[in-house]
Enzyme design. Structure first.
Site, PDB file in Angstrom:
ATOM      1  N   CYS A   2     -57.812 113.935 -14.272  1.00 54.62           N
ATOM      2  CA  CYS A   2     -57.885 115.381 -14.167  1.00 54.62           C
ATOM      3  C   CYS A   2     -56.492 116.013 -14.144  1.00 54.62           C
ATOM      4  CB  CYS A   2     -58.625 115.757 -12.896  1.00 54.62           C
ATOM      5  SG  CYS A   2     -60.213 114.951 -12.763  1.00 54.62           S
ATOM      6  N   ARG A  27     -54.496 113.813 -21.246  1.00 58.80           N
ATOM      7  CA  ARG A  27     -54.944 112.979 -20.128  1.00 58.80           C
ATOM      8  C   ARG A  27     -56.450 112.726 -20.180  1.00 58.80           C
ATOM      9  NH1 ARG A  27     -50.586 113.189 -16.515  1.00 58.80           N
ATOM     10  NH2 ARG A  27     -51.736 112.112 -14.887  1.00 58.80           N
ATOM     11  N   TRP A  75     -62.223 114.933 -15.725  1.00 58.15           N
ATOM     12  CA  TRP A  75     -62.800 113.733 -16.332  1.00 58.15           C
ATOM     13  C   TRP A  75     -63.846 113.244 -15.335  1.00 58.15           C
ATOM     14  CZ3 TRP A  75     -61.740 110.526 -20.679  1.00 58.15           C
ATOM     15  CH2 TRP A  75     -62.291 109.253 -20.623  1.00 58.15           C
ATOM     16  N   ASN A  99     -57.379 117.426  -7.534  1.00 61.12           N
ATOM     17  CA  ASN A  99     -57.286 116.088  -8.131  1.00 61.12           C
ATOM     18  C   ASN A  99     -57.253 115.091  -6.994  1.00 61.12           C
ATOM     19  OD1 ASN A  99     -57.095 117.054 -10.671  1.00 61.12           O
ATOM     20  ND2 ASN A  99     -54.924 116.575 -10.955  1.00 61.12           N
ATOM     21  N   GLY A 100     -57.844 113.918  -7.205  1.00 64.79           N
ATOM     22  CA  GLY A 100     -57.784 112.880  -6.179  1.00 64.79           C
ATOM     23  C   GLY A 100     -59.177 112.554  -5.678  1.00 64.79           C
ATOM     24  N   GLU A 464     -57.671  86.852 -21.590  1.00 65.47           N
ATOM     25  CA  GLU A 464     -57.259  88.257 -21.649  1.00 65.47           C
ATOM     26  C   GLU A 464     -55.737  88.375 -21.765  1.00 65.47           C
ATOM     27  OE1 GLU A 464     -58.549  90.911 -22.307  1.00 65.47           O
ATOM     28  OE2 GLU A 464     -57.231  92.438 -21.509  1.00 65.47           O
ATOM     29  N   LYS A 468     -53.889  90.239 -24.864  1.00 61.41           N
ATOM     30  CA  LYS A 468     -52.928  91.334 -24.684  1.00 61.41           C
ATOM     31  C   LYS A 468     -51.652  91.025 -25.451  1.00 61.41           C
ATOM     32  CE  LYS A 468     -54.791  93.753 -23.705  1.00 61.41           C
ATOM     33  NZ  LYS A 468     -56.155  93.949 -23.352  1.00 61.41           N
ATOM     34  N   GLU A 471     -52.132  91.093 -29.341  1.00 59.59           N
ATOM     35  CA  GLU A 471     -52.409  92.432 -29.862  1.00 59.59           C
ATOM     36  C   GLU A 471     -51.145  93.251 -30.064  1.00 59.59           C
ATOM     37  OE1 GLU A 471     -55.185  93.760 -26.685  1.00 59.59           O
ATOM     38  OE2 GLU A 471     -56.315  94.600 -28.350  1.00 59.59           O
ATOM     39  N   HIS A 487     -57.926  67.766 -24.515  1.00 59.56           N
ATOM     40  CA  HIS A 487     -58.936  67.424 -25.524  1.00 59.56           C
ATOM     41  C   HIS A 487     -58.546  67.942 -26.908  1.00 59.56           C
ATOM     42  CE1 HIS A 487     -61.522  65.797 -22.459  1.00 59.56           C
ATOM     43  NE2 HIS A 487     -61.303  66.890 -21.736  1.00 59.56           N
ATOM     44  N   LYS A 583     -58.611 102.237 -31.281  1.00 62.09           N
ATOM     45  CA  LYS A 583     -59.040 102.298 -29.882  1.00 62.09           C
ATOM     46  C   LYS A 583     -60.554 102.181 -29.754  1.00 62.09           C
ATOM     47  CE  LYS A 583     -58.395 102.632 -25.528  1.00 62.09           C
ATOM     48  NZ  LYS A 583     -57.951 101.393 -24.888  1.00 62.09           N
TER      49      LYS A 583
HETATM   50  C1  F6R Z   1     -58.285  94.890 -26.340  1.00 57.89           C
HETATM   51  C2  F6R Z   1     -59.267  95.908 -26.591  1.00 57.89           C
HETATM   52  C3  F6R Z   1     -60.478  95.547 -27.358  1.00 57.89           C
HETATM   53  C4  F6R Z   1     -61.713  96.215 -26.731  1.00 57.89           C
HETATM   54  C5  F6R Z   1     -62.945  95.977 -27.606  1.00 57.89           C
HETATM   55  C6  F6R Z   1     -64.190  96.540 -26.969  1.00 57.89           C
HETATM   56  O1  F6R Z   1     -57.180  95.357 -25.661  1.00 57.89           O
HETATM   57  O2  F6R Z   1     -59.105  97.022 -26.174  1.00 57.89           O
HETATM   58  O3  F6R Z   1     -60.646  94.169 -27.428  1.00 57.89           O
HETATM   59  O4  F6R Z   1     -61.894  95.680 -25.463  1.00 57.89           O
HETATM   60  O5  F6R Z   1     -62.757  96.562 -28.861  1.00 57.89           O
HETATM   61  O6  F6R Z   1     -64.058  97.904 -26.759  1.00 57.89           O
HETATM   62  P1  F6R Z   1     -64.948  98.681 -25.721  1.00 57.89           P
HETATM   63  O7  F6R Z   1     -64.635  98.166 -24.382  1.00 57.89           O
HETATM   64  O8  F6R Z   1     -64.558 100.111 -25.908  1.00 57.89           O
HETATM   65  O9  F6R Z   1     -66.375  98.419 -26.093  1.00 57.89           O
END
Ligand code: F6R
Length: 588
Positions: A2, A27, A75, A99-100, A464, A468, A471, A487, A583
Site C-alpha cells: 500500500c 508498488r 493491495w 499502511n501496516g 529453488e 534463482k 534464472e 549415484h 513474470k
Molecule cells: C521463478 C519464477 C517462476 C514462477 C512460475 C510459476 O523465479 O518466478 O518459476 O514461480 O512461473 O508462477 P506462479 O507462481 O505465478 O504460478
C-alpha cells in the site's frame, strides 16, 4: 504494497494526491482513494481498480476551495479489494489512511462492538478511526494520542477530521512515512517518489514519532521534538526501489515485513487460525495433491514434508504442465491445492479446472486476489506478499512456504507460535552478511556449473536456490538431494564444479556432512551454509544456531537469494528482467 500521500497548505491538493498516487502505482494496488477537506465538507472518493477509475469519479465532484487531503493505494490483504475496504476509511467526522498491520485489531473491534459501534469494512485499519472517534471528547490531539497508545503493530497513519479541520494528524511505527516541505506547504508520502518535484526537503519519521501539521509541523516523541529536514533525493527511479539497485534486492529485504503480514491473525498464541477456512472443508479428505510450476512447485515440495510430518496426510506434489496431460487418477477424497504467485499461470489454472471437473475440493494459495486461479478455486488463502516486480520470485516463495507451514500445523493441530516468529526474524537481512556474500560472489563466476545440495526440506530449497541462480545469472545450476550425488552427478566433481551445501544442524547433519566430504575429496569447490563450521569447506557462511529446521530454512533461503543476486550483478545482467522470462506465464 500500500501507498500513502497527503498534503496541507496548498491551493489544489487533489492534484498532488493523484500525481502522488500515480508515483506509487509501481508498488501494486487494487483500489485507491482520496479524502479532501474543503470549505464545505470532508469528501471521500474511492474506487476499485486502476487510478483512472478514481480520476473519473473525482472529475464529477465539485470542490470548494479545498486545502488539505490524504490518499491511498491498497493491495488487498485483509478483506477483498472492494470500495468499502479501500482507504481512506470514513467515520462519523474523520477520514484515515493506514499502511501496516494493527496486531490487536480483533480485541479493539470486539471492545468497540460491545459499545454499539458498527464496523463496515473487513480491515484492521477501520479500528484506528473508530477508536479515535470513540475517544474524541472535544480534543482531537488527545484522542489521537490515546488511540496510538492503544494500538499495537506497525503503522503509518494520516488522519483528518472535521472536528479539528485545519490539521493533518500523523504517526509512524514500523511502516515508513515522510513529511516534506516547500515554502510553508507540507506534503506526506510513504516513500520519496511522490515528493520529488513538489518539495525540496524532508523529515523521515522515526518509529514512535507522531504529531500534526497546522501551518507548521508539530512533532512529538516522548515530548515535542525538533524535526530534522534533509534534502530530498532527485532520482525518481532509484527512489522507487527505495535506494536498492534492483527490485529483486528490495524484495529480498522486504521479506521480514511481508512474512509478518502473511502470518498476522493466522499465527496466534492459541494456534493457527485461517479466517478463510473451516474444519468442515477438510471432512472426508484422505490425501492432498499440490499442483504448481517453478518456484511455487518448490514451495509445494516443502509443503509435502511439512503436511505429511505435522498433519499425517499423504501429499503428492505435481508439476502442473505434466499433471494436466497425464490423465491422472483423481478421487473425491483428494484435496487439490494449487500454489501460484500470479494466479494466472496457464498450466496451474488448467489443472485446477481439471480437478474441479472431477468434483475435487480445491484450495488456492495465491498472491493476487481476483486472479483467475482465485476466482476458480473453492477456497483461497492469500499470500499477502504485495506486488512482486522482480521476475525471479523471492518474497512470494517465502510466503508460500510460510503458508504451507501454517496449513500443516492447522491440519495437524500443532502450535509452533514461537518458532514461526523466530523464522520471521531469521529473514531480516544482516547487512554484514550481505557484504560478505557480495565479496564471495566474485569467486563463483567461472567454473562449469553449480550444484545446490541439501536433504529433507533443504532439498527443495536447493532446487529453488539453483533456479534463482540460473534464472538471473545464466549459469548452469542444479538442485540435488545431497544423498543422491554419488549415484551419478558426482562424476562432474572437479575444481570447476561449485557446490552450495545447505547443511542443517537439525536434520541429518552427519549424513549431509559426509556428502560434502565426498565432494571435497573429489576437489569440488564448496560453499557451505550452516550454523556449524566445517574445516574442509572452501567457503563458509554462518547462520544462527537455532534448534528449528524451518528457522534454518528461512535464513538459508535469504542467503541463496542474495548469492544469486550478487553473482548476476557481477555478470552485468538485468536482474529484474532476465532474458527469455516473463513474470506471468499465461500461455502453455
Ligand atoms: C521463478 C519464477 C517462476 C514462477 C512460475 C510459476 O523465479 O518466478 O518459476 O514461480 O512461473 O508462477 P506462479 O507462481 O505465478 O504460478
Amino acid at each position: 504494497m500500500c501507498g500513502i500521500v497527503g498534503c496541507i497548505g496548498i491551493d489544489y491538493p487533489v492534484e498532488y494526491l493523484i500525481e502522488g498516487l500515480k508515483e506509487l502505482e509501481y508498488r501494486g494496488y487494487d483500489s485507491a482513494g482520496i479524502a479532501v477537506m474543503d470549505e464545505e465538507d470532508l469528501k471521500v472518493i474511492k474506487s476499485v481498480g486502476k487510478l483512472k477509475n478514481l480520476e473519473e469519479k473525482i472529475k464529477k465532484i465539485k470542490f470548494k476551495n479545498p486545502y488539505m487531503g490524504i490518499g491511498h493505494t491498497r493491495w488487498a490483504t485483509h478483506g477483498k479489494p472492494t470500495e468499502l475496504n479501500a482507504h481512506p476509511h470514513k467515520g462519523q467526522f474523520g477520514a484515515l489512511v493506514h499502511n501496516g498491520i494493527i496486531e490487536n485489531y480483533q480485541e479493539i473491534k470486539k471492545k468497540l462492538t460491545k459499545e454499539g459501534i458498527e464496523f463496515i469494512s473487513q480491515t484492521d485499519t477501520e479500528v484506528i478511526l473508530r477508536l479515535f472517534e470513540y475517544y474524541y471528547d472535544g480534543d482531537a490531539l488527545k484522542a489521537f494520542k490515546r488511540t496510538l497508545d492503544e494500538i499495537e503493530g506497525a503503522y503509518a497513519i494520516l488522519l483528518i477530521t472535521k472536528s479539528d479541520p485545519d490539521k493533518i494528524f500523523f504517526a509512524k511505527n514500523g511502516s515508513p512515512l515522510i513529511i516534506a516541505k516547500n515554502d510553508g506547504k507540507f506534503y506526506f508520502a510513504s516513500s520519496d517518489a511522490p515528493l520529488i518535484g513538489y518539495a525540496n526537503s524532508a523529515h523521515y519519521l522515526e518509529d514512535g514519532e507522531w504529531g500534526f501539521v497546522e501551518n507548521k509541523l508539530h512533532l512529538f516523541k516522548e515530548k515535542e521534538i525538533i524535526p530534522s529536514f534533509k534534502p530530498l533525493p532527485t532520482n525518481k527511479e532509484s527512489a522507487k526501489k527505495d535506494g536498492f539497485r534492483f527490485y529483486m534486492e528490495k524484495e529480498i529485504y522486504e521479506q521480514f515485513d511481508v512474512l509478518r503480514e502473511n502470518t498476522l491473525g493466522r499465527n496466534t498464541k492459541e494456534g493457527i487460525k485461517f479466517d478463510e477456512l473451516n474444519k468442515s472443508f477438510f471432512e472426508g479428505i484422505d490425501n492432498i495433491i499440490i499442483s504448481a510450476c517453478g518456484t511455487s512447485y518448490h514451495a509445494g515440495l516443502v509443503g509435502k514434508y511439512l503436511i505429511e510430518r505435522n498433519a499425517k496426510i499423504r501429499v503428492n506434489v505435481e508439476v502442473a504442465s505434466e499433471l494436466r496431460y497425464r490423465k491422472p487418477l483423481l478421487n473425491k477424497d483428494t484435496l487439490f491445492i494449487v500454489i501460484s504467485q500470479s494466479g494466472e499461470t496457464a498450466d496451474t489454472l488448467e489443472t485446477l479446472k481439471m480437478a474441479k471437473r472431477k468434483g475435487l475440493k480445491t484450495l488456492a494459495l495465491c498472491n493476487v486476489d481476483n486472479s483467475s486461479i482465485v476466482r476458480e478455486a473453492d477456497k483461497t488463502i492469500l499470500l499477502r506478499a504485495g506486488i512482486e516486480k522482480g521476475v525471479a520470485s523471492t518474497k512470494a516463495f517465502a510466503t508460500q512456504v510460510m503458508t504451507l507451514w501454517m496449513l500443516a500445523n492447522y491440519l495437524g493441530g500443532i502450535n509452533e507460535y514461537d518458532a514461526i516468529n523466530e523464522a520471521i526474524e531469521a529473514v531480516k537481512v544482516d547487512v554484514s552478511k550481505h557484504e560478505k556474500i557480495k565479496r564471495l560472489s566474485k569467486r563463483y563466476l567461472h567454473g562449469h556449473g553449480f550444484f545446490f545440495i541439501g536433504r529433507d526440506i533443504f532439498y527443495p530449497l536447493a532446487l529453488e536456490g539453483a533456479l534463482k541462480l540460473k534464472e538471473i545469472s545464466y549459469i548452469h545450476a542444479e538442485g540435488y538431494p545431497a544423498g543422491e550425488m554419488k549415484h551419478g552427478p558426482i562424476a562432474l566433481a572437479d575444481p570447476g564444479l561449485f557446490v552450495v551445501a545447505l547443511l542443517s544442524k537439525n536434520i541429518l547433519y552427519e549424513k549431509t556432512k559426509s556428502n560434502i566430504e565426498e565432494l571435497v575429496a573429489r576437489d569440488a569447490t564448496t560453499l557451505t551454509i550452516s550454523s556449524e563450521y566445517i574445516e574442509m569447506t572452501d567457503d563458509f557462511i554462518k547462520i544462527s544456531g537455532t534448534n528449528h529446521p524451518l528457522v534454518e530454512f528461512f535464513e538459508m533461503m535469504v542467503i541463496t537469494q542474495l548469492l544469486a543476486l550478487e553473482v548476476a550483478i557481477r555478470m552485468g545482467n538485468d536482474v529484474d528482467m532476465p532474458r527469455n522470462l516473463a513474470k506471468s506465464v499465461t500461455v502453455e
